[in-house]
Design an enzyme around this catalytic site. Structure first.
Site, PDB file in Angstrom:
ATOM      1  N   LYS A  56       0.858  -1.181   0.000  1.00  0.00           N
ATOM      2  CA  LYS A  56       0.000   0.000   0.000  1.00  0.00           C
ATOM      3  C   LYS A  56       0.895   1.233   0.000  1.00  0.00           C
ATOM      4  O   LYS A  56       1.898   1.283   0.742  1.00  0.00           O
ATOM      5  CB  LYS A  56      -0.884  -0.040   1.236  1.00  0.00           C
ATOM      6  CG  LYS A  56      -1.872   1.095   1.397  1.00  0.00           C
ATOM      7  CD  LYS A  56      -2.719   0.868   2.660  1.00  0.00           C
ATOM      8  CE  LYS A  56      -3.784   1.920   2.839  1.00  0.00           C
ATOM      9  NZ  LYS A  56      -4.632   1.654   4.035  1.00  0.00           N
ATOM     10  N   SER A  88      -9.324   1.521   3.415  1.00  0.00           N
ATOM     11  CA  SER A  88      -8.553   2.287   2.452  1.00  0.00           C
ATOM     12  C   SER A  88      -7.472   1.497   1.724  1.00  0.00           C
ATOM     13  O   SER A  88      -6.837   2.024   0.804  1.00  0.00           O
ATOM     14  CB  SER A  88      -7.880   3.460   3.173  1.00  0.00           C
ATOM     15  OG  SER A  88      -6.974   2.983   4.164  1.00  0.00           O
ATOM     16  N   SER A 137      -9.674  -0.630   7.579  1.00  0.00           N
ATOM     17  CA  SER A 137      -9.102  -0.446   6.245  1.00  0.00           C
ATOM     18  C   SER A 137      -8.327  -1.628   5.707  1.00  0.00           C
ATOM     19  O   SER A 137      -7.946  -1.629   4.536  1.00  0.00           O
ATOM     20  CB  SER A 137      -8.205   0.797   6.225  1.00  0.00           C
ATOM     21  OG  SER A 137      -8.983   1.957   6.325  1.00  0.00           O
TER      22      SER A 137
END
Length: 539
Positions: free
Chosen positions: A77, A152, A176
């Site tokens: 990420k 996210s 997330s």
């Protein structure tokens, strides 16, 4: 060859039946063929990946295999710092940011011999929803590209589900890791707070951030966790505890384990669709069939946990980005602004009351930990379509995941079936602090007893995804002129210079900030201390 799980690839690499270089080349080719319809990656690192794969292959051939992650292609990420490689947070404001050092978790993966394929899409700075006004498009769900991935850790969920990475790193502040794991049909673990270092990971909330693994199976998450867990003296929240063998812990059965079912959470409090309830009933039957003892149990309303988390975490997020929001608010995406700006309306006493209430909530979980080995409840899903998303949903909708950020213990999301239309459904397994091994054991036992891991998204090279919607207009604020004037004064005092559209985003959130603060206003003793620095004590 593809797609493989980490465990399958590790066994074949160890047996010299699979070359890390061949595997990496195949992964890069798959990304090239499919990612144009998913946008899971912000950038790939093919030259670095092949160098690392060649080094891994040479070391393994020389008898110096480092462990199960040696030669395994993974992705990160894009909030995890990577030395010499841009780390942007998927934001225009950090588009040229190149860290000098790796995040602690990235360094541990490198030391284990993993291969970095690239950096993955995220919601802006691990916050906000799917945004349509950022430098890169949002990641799409591999099961249906008209639907969101959840966030996210959006690119992480999409990449693993599509077989564009064997494992990925995500972060979880309010769900997330578990949201995209659930919506993309993979396994994602929010480890116990403090088990993994946060150092070098872009901060969303100091009090609630967790880094964690995302992979196709629970076993793969266990393999990654064994590499990632460990004390970091430079992270003040890092726990100095022995790290168990998480893979070995999977071997035990779950007969006799006591599992509390948080049925009220997903049936009444944050009600899920009927198809999710049916999938949960089937999953509970599987756990009973494996010998676990199940019993319904309740916790307090989800809105209480959400208020505690939001009133603390949004204030912390604003502190991280205060200068940027003052100097260049227009550089941020609207969805990020629609959440972060409202922190100026959170009073200091609201944050302290939230932290005091969190300490009470932690005490309330203690008897549940004594009575049960784990808790289970539904996960988010199924994935909605892109055009259904509105920024105001962050303030309006309850959360199935946030209670377990507040509690701080481990929480796993895993697939428990599919909609008739093919979208995944999910369950959460929640554990005692630092008993991540039991959570993984339960999840693995369920996974081994079911056939869901045999089903992968069907993707066709060259397919064109449907167009994304335009940025929706802000939801009109339900407040009067006097309240707007008050908010304008607060914004000026905070040094914010907002245009009309940005100001509307701020005003729309105002009633919900007040509602959350109101939930936590109650008489307290002067001895009721806040959990302002949350850290589990040594055992």
């Amino acid at each position: 060859m593809l797609p493989l799980t980490i465990a399958e690839a590790a066994r074949r690499i160890a047996a010299r039946d699979l070359s890390p270089v061949e595997l990496t080349r195949a992964m890069l080719a798959r990304i090239e063929a499919l990612d144009s319809q998913l946008h899971a990656y912000i950038r790939t690192t093919p030259d670095l990946a092949l160098r690392q794969a060649r080094a891994a292959e040479a070391e393994i051939a020389a008898g110096r295999r480092r462990g199960p992650m040696h030669g395994i292609p993974i992705a990160l990420k894009d909030i995890f710092s990577t030395a010499g490689i841009p780390t942007t947070g998927h934001s225009r404001t950090a588009i040229d940011h190149v860290p000098a050092e790796d995040a602690h978790t990235v360094a541990r993966l490198q030391d284990a011999g993993s291969v970095l394929l690239g950096k993955l899409a995220t919601h802006e700075f691990a916050h906000g929803g799917p945004s349509f006004d950022l430098p890169w498009p949002p990641a799409r769900n591999p099961w249906n590209t008209a639907h969101v991935t959840g966030g996210s850790s959006s690119g992480s969920g999409a990449a693993v589900a599509a077989g564009l990475a064997l494992g990925a790193m995500g972060s979880d502040t309010g769900g997330s890791i578990r949201n995209p794991a659930a919506l993309c049909g993979i396994a994602g673990l929010k480890p116990t707070y403090g088990l993994l270092s946060r150092r070098g990971v872009w901060t969303n909330s100091f009090s609630y951030d967790h880094a964690g693994p995302m992979a196709w199976t629970v076993e793969d998450c266990a393999l990654m966790l064994g590499v990632l867990a460990g004390h970091d003296p430079l992270d003040p929240a890092s726990a100095d505890r022995p790290v168990p063998d998480y893979q070995a812990a999977l071997a035990g059965d779950i007969r006799g384990l006591r599992i509390g079912v948080l049925r009220d959470l997903y049936e009444c409090d944050v009600p899920v669709p009927a198809v999710v309830r049916e999938a949960m009933e089937a999953a509970l039957q599987v756990l009973r069939g494996l010998g676990a003892m199940l019993e319904d149990v309740t916790i307090r309303p989800a809105a209480d946990y959400y208020a505690v988390k939001v009133l603390t975490a949004e204030a912390e997020l604003y502190a991280v980005h205060e200068q940027g929001l003052r100097e260049r608010p227009g550089k941020f995406g609207e969805d990020f602004l629609g959440r972060s700006l409202a922190a100026i309306l959170i009073r200091a006493e609201d944050t302290i009351q939230a932290q005091r209430e969190r300490r009470v909530m932690l005490a309330e979980f203690a008897p549940l930990y004594r009575r049960y080995d784990a808790l289970v409840t539904a996960g988010p899903g199924p994935a909605p379509r892109f055009e259904s998303w509105r920024t105001i949903h962050f303030w309006q909708k309850g959360s199935l995941t946030t209670p377990f950020n507040v509690s701080g213990g481990p929480a796993l999301a895993q697939c428990i079936g599919f909609m008739p239309e093919g979208l995944p459904l999910s369950m959460q397994v929640v554990g005692r602090p630092f008993d991540d091994a039991t959570v993984l054991r339960i999840g693995h036992a369920y996974e081994q007893a079911t056939s869901w891991r045999a089903r992968r998204p069907a993707l066709t090279p060259g397919a064109m995804p449907p167009p994304l919607p335009t940025v929706p207009d802000p939801t009109p604020a339900e407040i009067g002129p006097a309240e707007r004037d008050r908010i304008a004064v607060v914004a000026r005092r905070a040094g914010l210079r907002l245009n009309e559209r940005q100001f509307e985003l701020l005003c729309a959130a105002a009633p919900y900030v007040e509602q959350m603060a109101g939930r936590l206003r109650r008489p307290r003793l002067f001895t009721d201390e806040p959990a302002s620095i949350f850290r589990f004590g040594a055992s």
